[in-house]
Design an enzyme around this catalytic site. Structure first.
Site, PDB file in Angstrom:
ATOM      1  N   ARG A 217       0.796  -1.232   0.000  1.00 25.39           N
ATOM      2  CA  ARG A 217       0.000   0.000   0.000  1.00 25.39           C
ATOM      3  C   ARG A 217       0.828   1.282   0.000  1.00 25.39           C
ATOM      4  NH1 ARG A 217      -3.141  -4.017   1.638  1.00 25.39           N
ATOM      5  NH2 ARG A 217      -1.204  -4.676   2.603  1.00 25.39           N
ATOM      6  N   THR A 218       1.813   1.369   0.899  1.00 30.22           N
ATOM      7  CA  THR A 218       2.563   2.631   1.005  1.00 30.22           C
ATOM      8  C   THR A 218       3.297   2.909  -0.302  1.00 30.22           C
ATOM      9  OG1 THR A 218       2.848   2.121   3.340  1.00 30.22           O
ATOM     10  CG2 THR A 218       4.179   3.914   2.469  1.00 30.22           C
TER      11      THR A 218
ATOM     12  N   LYS B  73      25.765  -4.190  -1.890  1.00 31.19           N
ATOM     13  CA  LYS B  73      27.237  -4.242  -1.837  1.00 31.19           C
ATOM     14  C   LYS B  73      27.761  -3.445  -0.650  1.00 31.19           C
ATOM     15  CE  LYS B  73      27.343  -4.036  -6.900  1.00 31.19           C
ATOM     16  NZ  LYS B  73      27.708  -3.162  -8.019  1.00 31.19           N
TER      17      LYS B  73
ATOM     18  N   ARG C 275      11.718   3.868   2.451  1.00 33.14           N
ATOM     19  CA  ARG C 275      11.443   2.872   3.495  1.00 33.14           C
ATOM     20  C   ARG C 275      12.755   2.176   3.802  1.00 33.14           C
ATOM     21  NH1 ARG C 275       6.398  -1.138   4.174  1.00 33.14           N
ATOM     22  NH2 ARG C 275       5.532   0.875   4.805  1.00 33.14           N
TER      23      ARG C 275
ATOM     24  N   HIS D 110       6.262   5.609  11.170  1.00 39.14           N
ATOM     25  CA  HIS D 110       5.673   5.551   9.833  1.00 39.14           C
ATOM     26  C   HIS D 110       4.683   6.721   9.778  1.00 39.14           C
ATOM     27  CE1 HIS D 110       4.047   4.179   6.156  1.00 39.14           C
ATOM     28  NE2 HIS D 110       3.787   2.923   6.450  1.00 39.14           N
TER      29      HIS D 110
HETATM   30  C1  NCD Z   1       2.612  -1.280   7.935  1.00 37.33           C
HETATM   31  C2  NCD Z   1       4.115  -1.072   7.942  1.00 37.33           C
HETATM   32  O1  NCD Z   1       4.783  -1.292   6.939  1.00 37.33           O
HETATM   33  O2  NCD Z   1       4.582  -0.649   8.979  1.00 37.33           O
HETATM   34  N1  NCD Z   1       2.066  -1.434   6.666  1.00 37.33           N
HETATM   35  C3  NCD Z   1       1.720  -0.314   5.973  1.00 37.33           C
HETATM   36  O3  NCD Z   1       2.561   0.505   5.646  1.00 37.33           O
HETATM   37  N2  NCD Z   1       0.426  -0.128   5.709  1.00 37.33           N
HETATM   38  C4  NCD Z   1       2.146  -2.293   8.898  1.00 37.33           C
HETATM   39  C5  NCD Z   1       2.787  -3.639   8.935  1.00 37.33           C
HETATM   40  O4  NCD Z   1       3.651  -3.985   8.149  1.00 37.33           O
HETATM   41  O5  NCD Z   1       2.356  -4.397   9.795  1.00 37.33           O
END
Ligand code: NCD
Length: 331
Positions: A62-63, A92, A114, A144
């Site tokens: 989703r993100t 590397k 991320r 997050h």
């Molecule tokens: C979450 C995350 O990546 O922290 N997912 C998300 O971004 N919607 C939650 C998770 O991974 O449990």
């Protein structure tokens, strides 16, 4: 009444932690997201000429997709890499600062990152400097922040008032779940929110977050695992307005600890019985992905908000990028 001019949020242009946003910032952001939801094409093309790099070093559905979609719909040129840990020079041993330096020299303006370790997005922001926004899309067990923005937007859309008394129960892996960390910091900006933390003993909420709530005079209650064993979950939710469910973050545990965590989690499964025991106007949220902690049988319950929450990710990320872009081009 004309809406007030957007002002830069703390830490602008980077989005690293949810604490950066104040209620007045959020009110504007949510209005902007609502406008985009109603008129999805109104800002199409406003970011034409901007180059955005969406670079993920941990799995995401989703993100990742909503950020790519948001930036593309606004007209930015997007370089999207979901496999940084495997197929970039990181494999590397390259550090994130050097990756940012490379993208900057190739003309990239925005970075949505991320990372698997807390603090790495902050290092990336330092390397990027204050003309190149870096957005934290999840850093290990840290934060997050944009998930918290869409979570709070979902709560606001349902209750329309964040100053009224609200009981929010956060359930599950509160130690490793970065979405709960960001959400608690954000909700702590609203004095009438009362927190209830529930989950297995081995993954209780971090002490620094509880200290933060104490320092700010916020009401919270930690329910020990033993109390859930004595009195099942459904008996604890009759006054809960928002039930925020999270999955066990098995990838953050050692092989041996995983089985124990799954076993301990069995008492915290949100069954239809739990859902039905909640007030009729309450909501059930989950950042997704879900596993066994939230069975599909709950999906048809009127309290289930998680798919709407998921959709809200697109509107809020479009609104956030548009806000940053507005400020960047006018400052
Ligand atoms: C979450 C995350 O990546 O922290 N997912 C998300 O971004 N919607 C939650 C998770 O991974 O449990």
């Amino acid at each position: 009444m004309p809406s007030p001019e957007p002002r830069p949020f703390a830490g602008f242009p980077h989005v690293l932690k949810s604490q950066q946003f104040e209620p007045q910032d959020l009110a504007l952001l949510f209005e902007r997201a609502d406008t985009i939801r109603r008129h999805p094409t109104m800002h199409h093309g406003t970011m034409t000429g901007v180059r955005a790099a969406v670079l993920f070093a941990e799995p995401s559905s989703r993100t990742f997709t909503s950020f790519v979609e948001a930036a593309e719909r606004l007209g930015a040129t997007v370089r999207a890499n979901q496999h940084m840990a495997l197929f970039s020079s990181e494999a590397k041993g390259e550090v994130v600062e050097d990756t940012i330096r490379m993208f900057k020299s190739y003309g990239y303006d925005y970075f949505m990152l991320r990372r698997s370790k807390e603090g790495e997005v902050d290092s990336a922001a330092l390397a990027a400097g204050d003309r190149h926004p870096v957005i934290n899309c999840g850093d290990g067990s840290g934060q997050h922040p944009t998930q918290a923005l869409l979570d709070l937007y979902t709560i606001w859309r349902h209750f329309r008032d964040l100053d009224r008394p609200l009981t929010v129960m956060l359930l599950g892996d509160l130690k490793n779940g970065r979405t709960v960390h960001s959400l608690v910091y954000l909700l702590a900006k609203y004095p009438n929110v009362r927190f209830v933390f529930v989950g297995p003993e081995r993954c209780t909420m971090k002490a620094d977050l509880l200290e933060h709530l104490t320092e700010h005079g916020r009401q919270f209650h930690v329910v020990p695992e033993t109390h859930i064993l004595e009195r099942p979950l459904f008996a604890w939710v009759s006054d809960v307005d928002v039930l925020y469910v999270t999955r066990p973050q098995l990838e953050r545990e050692t092989e041996t600890d995983r089985t124990g965590l799954v076993q301990a989690y069995q008492e915290f499964v949100v069954t239809s019985r739990v859902a039905e025991a909640m007030p009729s106007d309450s909501i059930i949220m989950h950042p997704l992905p879900r596993t066994f902690e939230l069975p599909e049988t709950v999906d048809t319950n009127r309290r289930a908000k998680y798919f709407e929450q998921m959709e809200n990710g697109l509107w809020i990320r479009m609104a956030l990028l548009h806000w940053i872009h507005d400020l960047r081009t006018t400052s």
